[in-house]
Write a protein that holds these residues in place. Structure first.
Motif, PDB file in Angstrom:
ATOM      1  N   ILE A 182       0.860  -1.179   0.000  1.00  0.00           N
ATOM      2  CA  ILE A 182       0.000   0.000   0.000  1.00  0.00           C
ATOM      3  C   ILE A 182       0.899   1.232   0.000  1.00  0.00           C
ATOM      4  O   ILE A 182       1.682   1.441   0.925  1.00  0.00           O
ATOM      5  CB  ILE A 182      -0.920   0.023   1.234  1.00  0.00           C
ATOM      6  CG1 ILE A 182      -1.875  -1.173   1.223  1.00  0.00           C
ATOM      7  CG2 ILE A 182      -1.715   1.329   1.292  1.00  0.00           C
ATOM      8  CD1 ILE A 182      -2.757  -1.256   2.453  1.00  0.00           C
ATOM      9  N   GLN A 183       0.818   2.026  -1.039  1.00  0.00           N
ATOM     10  CA  GLN A 183       1.637   3.224  -1.147  1.00  0.00           C
ATOM     11  C   GLN A 183       0.828   4.438  -0.705  1.00  0.00           C
ATOM     12  O   GLN A 183      -0.139   4.832  -1.358  1.00  0.00           O
ATOM     13  CB  GLN A 183       2.137   3.395  -2.582  1.00  0.00           C
ATOM     14  CG  GLN A 183       3.167   2.347  -2.994  1.00  0.00           C
ATOM     15  CD  GLN A 183       4.434   2.434  -2.150  1.00  0.00           C
ATOM     16  OE1 GLN A 183       5.087   3.469  -2.079  1.00  0.00           O
ATOM     17  NE2 GLN A 183       4.776   1.325  -1.488  1.00  0.00           N
ATOM     18  N   VAL A 184       1.222   4.991   0.433  1.00  0.00           N
ATOM     19  CA  VAL A 184       0.493   6.118   1.016  1.00  0.00           C
ATOM     20  C   VAL A 184       1.067   7.431   0.491  1.00  0.00           C
ATOM     21  O   VAL A 184       2.292   7.584   0.364  1.00  0.00           O
ATOM     22  CB  VAL A 184       0.593   6.079   2.554  1.00  0.00           C
ATOM     23  CG1 VAL A 184      -0.098   7.290   3.174  1.00  0.00           C
ATOM     24  CG2 VAL A 184      -0.023   4.790   3.086  1.00  0.00           C
ATOM     25  N   ASN A 185       0.190   8.360   0.197  1.00  0.00           N
ATOM     26  CA  ASN A 185       0.603   9.712  -0.173  1.00  0.00           C
ATOM     27  C   ASN A 185       1.019  10.445   1.107  1.00  0.00           C
ATOM     28  O   ASN A 185       0.232  11.179   1.707  1.00  0.00           O
ATOM     29  CB  ASN A 185      -0.539  10.436  -0.883  1.00  0.00           C
ATOM     30  CG  ASN A 185      -0.143  11.824  -1.359  1.00  0.00           C
ATOM     31  OD1 ASN A 185       0.967  12.299  -1.114  1.00  0.00           O
ATOM     32  ND2 ASN A 185      -1.062  12.494  -2.029  1.00  0.00           N
ATOM     33  N   HIS A 330       3.383  -8.959   7.183  1.00  0.00           N
ATOM     34  CA  HIS A 330       4.714  -8.895   6.582  1.00  0.00           C
ATOM     35  C   HIS A 330       4.632  -8.915   5.058  1.00  0.00           C
ATOM     36  O   HIS A 330       5.438  -8.263   4.379  1.00  0.00           O
ATOM     37  CB  HIS A 330       5.586 -10.044   7.099  1.00  0.00           C
ATOM     38  CG  HIS A 330       6.148  -9.791   8.457  1.00  0.00           C
ATOM     39  ND1 HIS A 330       5.414  -9.929   9.605  1.00  0.00           N
ATOM     40  CD2 HIS A 330       7.383  -9.366   8.846  1.00  0.00           C
ATOM     41  CE1 HIS A 330       6.167  -9.628  10.651  1.00  0.00           C
ATOM     42  NE2 HIS A 330       7.361  -9.279  10.219  1.00  0.00           N
ATOM     43  N   TRP A 331       3.672  -9.636   4.515  1.00  0.00           N
ATOM     44  CA  TRP A 331       3.482  -9.645   3.068  1.00  0.00           C
ATOM     45  C   TRP A 331       3.081  -8.256   2.580  1.00  0.00           C
ATOM     46  O   TRP A 331       3.516  -7.808   1.505  1.00  0.00           O
ATOM     47  CB  TRP A 331       2.413 -10.668   2.702  1.00  0.00           C
ATOM     48  CG  TRP A 331       2.162 -10.765   1.230  1.00  0.00           C
ATOM     49  CD1 TRP A 331       2.888 -11.456   0.300  1.00  0.00           C
ATOM     50  CD2 TRP A 331       1.098 -10.133   0.503  1.00  0.00           C
ATOM     51  NE1 TRP A 331       2.353 -11.300  -0.950  1.00  0.00           N
ATOM     52  CE2 TRP A 331       1.257 -10.496  -0.863  1.00  0.00           C
ATOM     53  CE3 TRP A 331       0.035  -9.312   0.872  1.00  0.00           C
ATOM     54  CZ2 TRP A 331       0.382 -10.044  -1.847  1.00  0.00           C
ATOM     55  CZ3 TRP A 331      -0.832  -8.859  -0.118  1.00  0.00           C
ATOM     56  CH2 TRP A 331      -0.668  -9.235  -1.452  1.00  0.00           C
ATOM     57  N   LEU A 332       2.265  -7.539   3.358  1.00  0.00           N
ATOM     58  CA  LEU A 332       1.887  -6.176   3.003  1.00  0.00           C
ATOM     59  C   LEU A 332       3.051  -5.199   3.165  1.00  0.00           C
ATOM     60  O   LEU A 332       3.082  -4.145   2.529  1.00  0.00           O
ATOM     61  CB  LEU A 332       0.720  -5.703   3.879  1.00  0.00           C
ATOM     62  CG  LEU A 332      -0.643  -6.367   3.659  1.00  0.00           C
ATOM     63  CD1 LEU A 332      -1.632  -5.896   4.706  1.00  0.00           C
ATOM     64  CD2 LEU A 332      -1.167  -6.069   2.262  1.00  0.00           C
ATOM     65  N   ARG A 333       4.005  -5.565   4.023  1.00  0.00           N
ATOM     66  CA  ARG A 333       5.068  -4.630   4.407  1.00  0.00           C
ATOM     67  C   ARG A 333       6.217  -4.604   3.408  1.00  0.00           C
ATOM     68  O   ARG A 333       6.878  -3.584   3.268  1.00  0.00           O
ATOM     69  CB  ARG A 333       5.587  -5.016   5.792  1.00  0.00           C
ATOM     70  CG  ARG A 333       6.516  -4.019   6.423  1.00  0.00           C
ATOM     71  CD  ARG A 333       6.868  -4.464   7.829  1.00  0.00           C
ATOM     72  NE  ARG A 333       5.689  -4.488   8.689  1.00  0.00           N
ATOM     73  CZ  ARG A 333       5.656  -5.003   9.903  1.00  0.00           C
ATOM     74  NH1 ARG A 333       6.749  -5.562  10.401  1.00  0.00           N
ATOM     75  NH2 ARG A 333       4.551  -4.969  10.629  1.00  0.00           N
TER      76      ARG A 333
END
Length: 361
Positions: A182-185, A330-333
């Motif tokens: 997930i790439q946060v602005n 961890h997969w999301l990280r």
């Protein structure tokens, strides 16, 4: 799944008056493990004198502990202000510290272990240097691998502890790791941050953004021992901010702009599912367009893992659910290559005899 005793009493505090001594014992144990004892005490305040003496002493002690922590946190924030104000750095307070300093209902009975702040990544080096010069130091000496893990993969520097006060401080430059799927602005987080009255030099996230950060924190992490506490945080924030209709109108669009649509969907799903949080139907429908895959599997996991980490709350699949969400976090990280390397190293470190020097990467 039937809700545990703690959840039933938190949702209906007056029902505690019908509890038997053994029920009180179980209730207090679940509350301690869920870091919700002070919140339970706050909710039971109108009936506190009717509570049996034994449990009442525990609840009074929890209220005193929360009050003391609030006082110490005010002082700690003032010391952070003193360290960073000469630099012109205005940190954004996060999570429990933000709720407390902003005087939000979510702070009532909310206890936490450290202060979390967010600063722009471009200012992280001078922020770190200033804090070290004012008495903070790293909690422990890190080997080369862990130092690299924090500096390259994580959204924060290694945890700090004050050498005299023993207080803990986490300094973030983002709310999720830069390697996260997930790439946060991140830059947008600073755009609408709000100043605090009588607290020059520190800010908090705007209401909509604060909810989204709380959602991201809970549903991007894999260690959910405090999951029910964090779910109650979301409930309190949504109920409080939701009194303003403009909050609901801005919630889903802001989540999409920041890249946090899926954490928002999960936050709304489980607050309404377990806590009965009043969310407008059109907001639920809009958030549902960002439904993650395997929703039934996530339900099976979160319905178990969000409950207090106490044997009385565990079912036959609770351990599997917690493990699955730990791996998911961890997969999301990080991407698959670094993830496999990191998990293998953590597994190896658990088998290493105490005191043995870690191998260098």
């Amino acid at each position: 799944m039937s809700p545990p005793l703690l959840l039933r009493v938190l949702l209906d505090p007056a029902s505690a008056l019908t509890l038997r001594p053994l029920d009180w014992d179980l209730l207090l144990r679940q509350a301690r493990r869920g870091v919700l004892l002070a919140k339970l005490a706050v909710l039971l305040t109108p009936w506190l004198e009717q509570v049996p003496p034994g449990p009442r002493h525990h609840l009074h002690a929890a209220l005193m502990t929360a009050a003391r922590q609030a006082k110490l946190t005010h002082w700690e924030v003032s010391r952070i202000q003193a360290a960073l104000l000469p630099l012109g750095v205005e940190p954004i307070l996060l999570k429990g510290t933000a709720y407390l300093m902003a005087g939000l209902p979510a702070s009532q009975g909310r206890v936490f272990g450290d202060v979390d702040i967010l600063v722009p990544k471009a200012r992280i080096a001078e922020t770190e240097a200033a804090l070290l010069a004012h008495g903070w130091c790293f909690e422990e000496e890190l080997d080369a691998y862990d130092e690299r893990y924090y500096r390259e993969w994580m959204h924060e520097i290694p945890p700090l502890t004050h050498e005299h006060r023993g207080s803990s401080l986490d300094v973030h430059h983002a709310i999720l790791p830069p390697s996260a799927r997930i790439q946060v602005n991140t830059a947008a987080l600073f755009e609408d941050a709000q100043a605090l009255p009588n607290r020059p030099g520190v800010r908090v996230l705007a209401p909509v953004t604060m909810v989204l950060h709380s959602a991201a924190h809970l549903f991007h992490e894999g260690e959910l021992e405090k999951g029910l506490r964090d779910l109650f945080d979301l409930d309190a924030l949504l109920r409080d901010f939701g009194r303003d209709p403009s909050f609901w109108a801005a919630l889903v669009p802001r989540a999409r702009a920041l890249g946090l649509s899926r954490p928002l969907f999960l936050a709304l799903r489980y607050t309404t599912r377990w806590l009965g949080t009043p969310v407008p139907s059109d907001v639920l429908e809009a958030a549902a367009t960002d439904t993650p895959v395997c929703r039934a599997l996530l339900d099976a996991c979160y319905d178990r893992a969000l409950m207090p980490d106490h044997p009385s709350c565990d079912g036959i699949l609770t351990g599997c659910a917690r493990l699955a969400l730990y791996v998911r976090s961890h997969w999301l990280r990080m991407s698959i290559g670094p993830l496999i390397q990191h998990l293998c190293r953590k597994a190896w470190m658990r088998t290493r005899p105490a005191g043995e020097a870690p191998a260098q990467p």
